[in-house]
Design a protein around this motif. Structure first.
Motif, PDB file in Angstrom:
ATOM      1  N   LYS A  40       7.177  11.369  19.719  1.00 42.27           N
ATOM      2  CA  LYS A  40       7.798  10.622  20.821  1.00 42.27           C
ATOM      3  C   LYS A  40       7.109   9.281  21.027  1.00 42.27           C
ATOM      4  CE  LYS A  40      10.253  11.869  23.932  1.00 42.27           C
ATOM      5  NZ  LYS A  40      11.667  11.521  24.255  1.00 42.27           N
ATOM      6  N   SER A  41       5.773   9.288  20.948  1.00 45.72           N
ATOM      7  CA  SER A  41       5.026   8.055  21.192  1.00 45.72           C
ATOM      8  C   SER A  41       5.312   6.989  20.138  1.00 45.72           C
ATOM      9  CB  SER A  41       3.522   8.349  21.243  1.00 45.72           C
ATOM     10  OG  SER A  41       2.991   8.588  19.938  1.00 45.72           O
ATOM     11  N   LEU A  42       5.708   7.410  18.930  1.00 47.46           N
ATOM     12  CA  LEU A  42       6.009   6.472  17.853  1.00 47.46           C
ATOM     13  C   LEU A  42       7.454   5.983  17.889  1.00 47.46           C
ATOM     14  CD1 LEU A  42       4.127   8.056  14.800  1.00 47.46           C
ATOM     15  CD2 LEU A  42       3.381   6.206  16.306  1.00 47.46           C
ATOM     16  N   GLY A  43       8.258   6.512  18.802  1.00 45.41           N
ATOM     17  CA  GLY A  43       9.624   6.026  18.961  1.00 45.41           C
ATOM     18  C   GLY A  43      10.683   6.771  18.181  1.00 45.41           C
ATOM     19  N   TYR A  44      10.327   7.877  17.556  1.00 49.21           N
ATOM     20  CA  TYR A  44      11.322   8.690  16.849  1.00 49.21           C
ATOM     21  C   TYR A  44      12.285   9.345  17.841  1.00 49.21           C
ATOM     22  CZ  TYR A  44       8.602   8.786  12.438  1.00 49.21           C
ATOM     23  OH  TYR A  44       7.944   8.471  11.280  1.00 49.21           O
ATOM     24  N   TYR A  45      13.530   9.588  17.385  1.00 47.93           N
ATOM     25  CA  TYR A  45      14.372  10.589  18.041  1.00 47.93           C
ATOM     26  C   TYR A  45      13.807  11.938  17.603  1.00 47.93           C
ATOM     27  CZ  TYR A  45      18.217  13.800  18.906  1.00 47.93           C
ATOM     28  OH  TYR A  45      18.955  14.880  19.324  1.00 47.93           O
ATOM     29  N   VAL A  46      13.463  12.796  18.562  1.00 47.61           N
ATOM     30  CA  VAL A  46      12.735  14.029  18.259  1.00 47.61           C
ATOM     31  C   VAL A  46      13.602  15.243  18.570  1.00 47.61           C
ATOM     32  CG1 VAL A  46      10.655  15.382  18.700  1.00 47.61           C
ATOM     33  CG2 VAL A  46      10.556  12.879  18.792  1.00 47.61           C
ATOM     34  N   LEU A  47      13.850  16.039  17.544  1.00 48.23           N
ATOM     35  CA  LEU A  47      14.623  17.275  17.671  1.00 48.23           C
ATOM     36  C   LEU A  47      13.702  18.458  17.427  1.00 48.23           C
ATOM     37  CD1 LEU A  47      17.553  18.504  17.920  1.00 48.23           C
ATOM     38  CD2 LEU A  47      17.574  18.524  15.423  1.00 48.23           C
ATOM     39  N   LEU A  48      13.686  19.399  18.354  1.00 48.20           N
ATOM     40  CA  LEU A  48      12.907  20.620  18.188  1.00 48.20           C
ATOM     41  C   LEU A  48      13.830  21.719  17.681  1.00 48.20           C
ATOM     42  CD1 LEU A  48      10.292  22.254  18.531  1.00 48.20           C
ATOM     43  CD2 LEU A  48      10.977  22.694  20.899  1.00 48.20           C
ATOM     44  N   ASP A  49      13.502  22.260  16.513  1.00 42.64           N
ATOM     45  CA  ASP A  49      14.291  23.339  15.918  1.00 42.64           C
ATOM     46  C   ASP A  49      13.634  24.661  16.285  1.00 42.64           C
ATOM     47  OD1 ASP A  49      15.761  25.089  14.415  1.00 42.64           O
ATOM     48  OD2 ASP A  49      15.635  23.941  12.557  1.00 42.64           O
ATOM     49  N   THR A  50      14.245  25.385  17.208  1.00 41.02           N
ATOM     50  CA  THR A  50      13.665  26.632  17.708  1.00 41.02           C
ATOM     51  C   THR A  50      14.137  27.857  16.947  1.00 41.02           C
ATOM     52  OG1 THR A  50      15.442  27.045  19.296  1.00 41.02           O
ATOM     53  CG2 THR A  50      13.622  25.632  20.019  1.00 41.02           C
ATOM     54  N   ALA A  51      15.296  27.762  16.272  1.00 41.52           N
ATOM     55  CA  ALA A  51      15.952  28.903  15.621  1.00 41.52           C
ATOM     56  C   ALA A  51      16.231  30.022  16.611  1.00 41.52           C
ATOM     57  CB  ALA A  51      15.119  29.425  14.446  1.00 41.52           C
ATOM     58  N   GLN A  52      16.251  29.700  17.904  1.00 42.81           N
ATOM     59  CA  GLN A  52      16.488  30.706  18.937  1.00 42.81           C
ATOM     60  C   GLN A  52      17.972  30.835  19.262  1.00 42.81           C
ATOM     61  OE1 GLN A  52      14.216  30.708  22.546  1.00 42.81           O
ATOM     62  NE2 GLN A  52      12.386  29.879  21.570  1.00 42.81           N
ATOM     63  N   SER A  53      18.332  32.017  19.760  1.00 40.45           N
ATOM     64  CA  SER A  53      19.625  32.215  20.389  1.00 40.45           C
ATOM     65  C   SER A  53      19.334  32.704  21.804  1.00 40.45           C
ATOM     66  CB  SER A  53      20.465  33.251  19.618  1.00 40.45           C
ATOM     67  OG  SER A  53      21.747  33.381  20.195  1.00 40.45           O
ATOM     68  N   PRO A  54      19.115  31.785  22.743  1.00 42.09           N
ATOM     69  CA  PRO A  54      18.567  32.158  24.040  1.00 42.09           C
ATOM     70  C   PRO A  54      19.506  33.008  24.880  1.00 42.09           C
ATOM     71  CG  PRO A  54      18.390  29.787  23.644  1.00 42.09           C
ATOM     72  CD  PRO A  54      19.307  30.336  22.612  1.00 42.09           C
ATOM     73  N   THR A  55      18.913  33.831  25.723  1.00 43.43           N
ATOM     74  CA  THR A  55      19.619  34.474  26.827  1.00 43.43           C
ATOM     75  C   THR A  55      19.561  33.517  28.007  1.00 43.43           C
ATOM     76  OG1 THR A  55      17.626  35.501  27.724  1.00 43.43           O
ATOM     77  CG2 THR A  55      18.808  36.721  25.986  1.00 43.43           C
ATOM     78  N   PRO A  56      20.285  33.794  29.088  1.00 41.07           N
ATOM     79  CA  PRO A  56      20.180  32.889  30.241  1.00 41.07           C
ATOM     80  C   PRO A  56      18.750  32.712  30.742  1.00 41.07           C
ATOM     81  CG  PRO A  56      22.108  34.274  30.473  1.00 41.07           C
ATOM     82  CD  PRO A  56      21.376  34.770  29.256  1.00 41.07           C
ATOM     83  N   VAL A  57      17.953  33.793  30.731  1.00 44.99           N
ATOM     84  CA  VAL A  57      16.577  33.702  31.220  1.00 44.99           C
ATOM     85  C   VAL A  57      15.716  32.863  30.281  1.00 44.99           C
ATOM     86  CG1 VAL A  57      14.476  35.001  31.743  1.00 44.99           C
ATOM     87  CG2 VAL A  57      16.698  35.858  32.506  1.00 44.99           C
ATOM     88  N   THR A  58      15.756  33.182  28.987  1.00 42.01           N
ATOM     89  CA  THR A  58      14.942  32.416  28.043  1.00 42.01           C
ATOM     90  C   THR A  58      15.473  30.998  27.881  1.00 42.01           C
ATOM     91  OG1 THR A  58      16.215  33.270  26.157  1.00 42.01           O
ATOM     92  CG2 THR A  58      14.215  34.483  26.791  1.00 42.01           C
ATOM     93  N   GLY A  59      16.769  30.825  28.058  1.00 42.96           N
ATOM     94  CA  GLY A  59      17.352  29.488  27.984  1.00 42.96           C
ATOM     95  C   GLY A  59      16.837  28.594  29.095  1.00 42.96           C
ATOM     96  N   GLU A  60      16.709  29.144  30.295  1.00 41.91           N
ATOM     97  CA  GLU A  60      16.181  28.362  31.409  1.00 41.91           C
ATOM     98  C   GLU A  60      14.718  28.003  31.169  1.00 41.91           C
ATOM     99  OE1 GLU A  60      15.800  26.084  34.508  1.00 41.91           O
ATOM    100  OE2 GLU A  60      17.736  26.960  33.925  1.00 41.91           O
ATOM    101  N   ALA A  61      13.942  28.955  30.642  1.00 42.22           N
ATOM    102  CA  ALA A  61      12.537  28.678  30.337  1.00 42.22           C
ATOM    103  C   ALA A  61      12.424  27.589  29.267  1.00 42.22           C
ATOM    104  CB  ALA A  61      11.840  29.960  29.875  1.00 42.22           C
ATOM    105  N   LEU A  62      13.282  27.670  28.249  1.00 39.06           N
ATOM    106  CA  LEU A  62      13.275  26.672  27.191  1.00 39.06           C
ATOM    107  C   LEU A  62      13.684  25.305  27.726  1.00 39.06           C
ATOM    108  CD1 LEU A  62      12.832  26.354  24.115  1.00 39.06           C
ATOM    109  CD2 LEU A  62      15.270  26.862  23.811  1.00 39.06           C
ATOM    110  N   ALA A  63      14.684  25.285  28.586  1.00 36.45           N
ATOM    111  CA  ALA A  63      15.144  24.024  29.172  1.00 36.45           C
ATOM    112  C   ALA A  63      14.038  23.354  29.967  1.00 36.45           C
ATOM    113  CB  ALA A  63      16.358  24.279  30.061  1.00 36.45           C
ATOM    114  N   GLN A  64      13.291  24.142  30.723  1.00 35.04           N
ATOM    115  CA  GLN A  64      12.202  23.573  31.505  1.00 35.04           C
ATOM    116  C   GLN A  64      11.078  23.065  30.605  1.00 35.04           C
ATOM    117  OE1 GLN A  64      10.992  26.572  34.326  1.00 35.04           O
ATOM    118  NE2 GLN A  64      12.717  26.189  35.691  1.00 35.04           N
ATOM    119  N   ALA A  65      10.739  23.839  29.577  1.00 31.14           N
ATOM    120  CA  ALA A  65       9.642  23.463  28.688  1.00 31.14           C
ATOM    121  C   ALA A  65       9.954  22.193  27.909  1.00 31.14           C
ATOM    122  CB  ALA A  65       9.330  24.605  27.728  1.00 31.14           C
TER     123      ALA A  65
END
Length: 306
Positions: free
Chosen positions: A95-120
């Motif tokens: 991020k500091s170098l100016g890249y567009y940064v995509l995090l590949d989680t390979a997750q299929s979140p549930t609503p609970v884990t999705g909210e945790a991921l969204a916050q993180a």
């Protein structure tokens, strides 16, 4: 919008490519492994440090050339707490170098884990009067196979300059065993693309593309031809370049007439270019840069980014 920023970065560098950071211990330059071991001994901490040093080196080498980076979370997290810390550091550095940064989680979140991921990643984890975003990034790559539950918690952030990429048709050989199965009158990867169109609604950026995109392999140009025409508002993340056998003549079909709407991703082809050159790895940055320039030039033989 986040996808607008990605498209702007691509246009600024005239380079529609993305480097995938997928470090593997057995393929890292030996001098990096030796240096980390000298500092931390033969430990997971040393390996995590070597991953981080290698990743930073790649990012430094490509900073002014490649507009985007995908960081494979599982590679770092497999090393435990030290790997998780390295992942956080690599994301922040990109991020500091100016890249567009995509995090590949390979997750299929549930609503609970999705909210945790969204916050993180996007919104910040509340701790008392403070909020912390340890995995800050511009976008997430997800498995959507739990249906709307997998994206529900993340959708509000697509209206707040964040993006999602749903894995529709990946580049691995066994993808067809599930992703090409029939679901009614459609194949399963097309169902994912239809859902992406539904979830993005009418929210399009200046580039004409939504903040929800799809991952679709460059190894099947016939798919790209058909789906670029049908899903003209979905941005495509195209894996499979190089090591999977796709090249410019194949991936050209992911782009619209202005050379927009897609980014082509490569990992091993770039990260371990020093191996192909017969090097001991001390010049891995220079070899990665040469490979990235070759990839860019190959793709631009077939398209023009206006």
């Amino acid at each position: 919008m986040s996808i607008d920023r990605l498209q702007q970065c691509i246009r600024a560098r005239k380079n529609p490519t993305m480097v995938s950071l997928d470090p593997v211990a057995g393929r890292l330059p030996p001098h990096l492994l030796a240096g980390a071991a000298a500092q931390y001994g033969e430990s997971l901490q040393a390996l995590a440090q070597a991953y981080e040093d290698f990743s930073r080196g790649i990012l430094d080498a490509l900073q002014d050339l490649v507009p985007a980076v995908k960081v494979q979370a599982g590679c770092y997290q497999a090393l435990g707490r030290d790997g998780a810390a390295a992942l956080e550091h690599v994301l922040a550095y990109a991020k500091s170098l100016g890249y567009y940064v995509l995090l590949d989680t390979a997750q299929s979140p549930t609503p609970v884990t999705g909210e945790a991921l969204a916050q993180a990643c996007f919104g910040g984890i509340p701790v008392g009067a403070h909020r912390f975003t340890p995995l800050a990034c511009d976008g997430l790559s997800l498995q959507p196979y739990q249906g709307s539950d997998a994206v529900q918690a993340l959708l509000p952030y697509t209206a707040q300059d964040k993006s999602l990429f749903l894995q529709a048709r990946t580049a691995n050989k066994s993808a067809r065993e599930m992703q090409d199965l029939l679901s009614g009158d459609r194949v399963l990867h097309q169902v994912v693309m239809d859902l992406a169109m539904r979830w993005c609604g009418e929210k399009y950026g200046r580039s004409g593309y939504a903040n929800i995109g799809v991952v679709i392999s460059g190894t099947h140009p016939d798919f790209l031809i058909r789906f670029r025409r049908k899903y003209d508002r979905l941005f495509f993340l195209v894996p499979g370049y190089g090591s999977r056998g796709a090249y410019g003549k194949d991936v050209q079909h992911a782009f619209d007439r202005a050379g927009h709407g897609a980014v082509v991703c490569a990992g091993r082809t770039l990260l371990y270019a020093y191996e192909k050159a017969g090097s001991d790895g001390r010049d891995y940055q220079a070899q990665t840069r040469r490979a990235a320039e070759k990839m860019r030039d190959n793709i631009l033989t077939y398209i023009e980014v206006l």
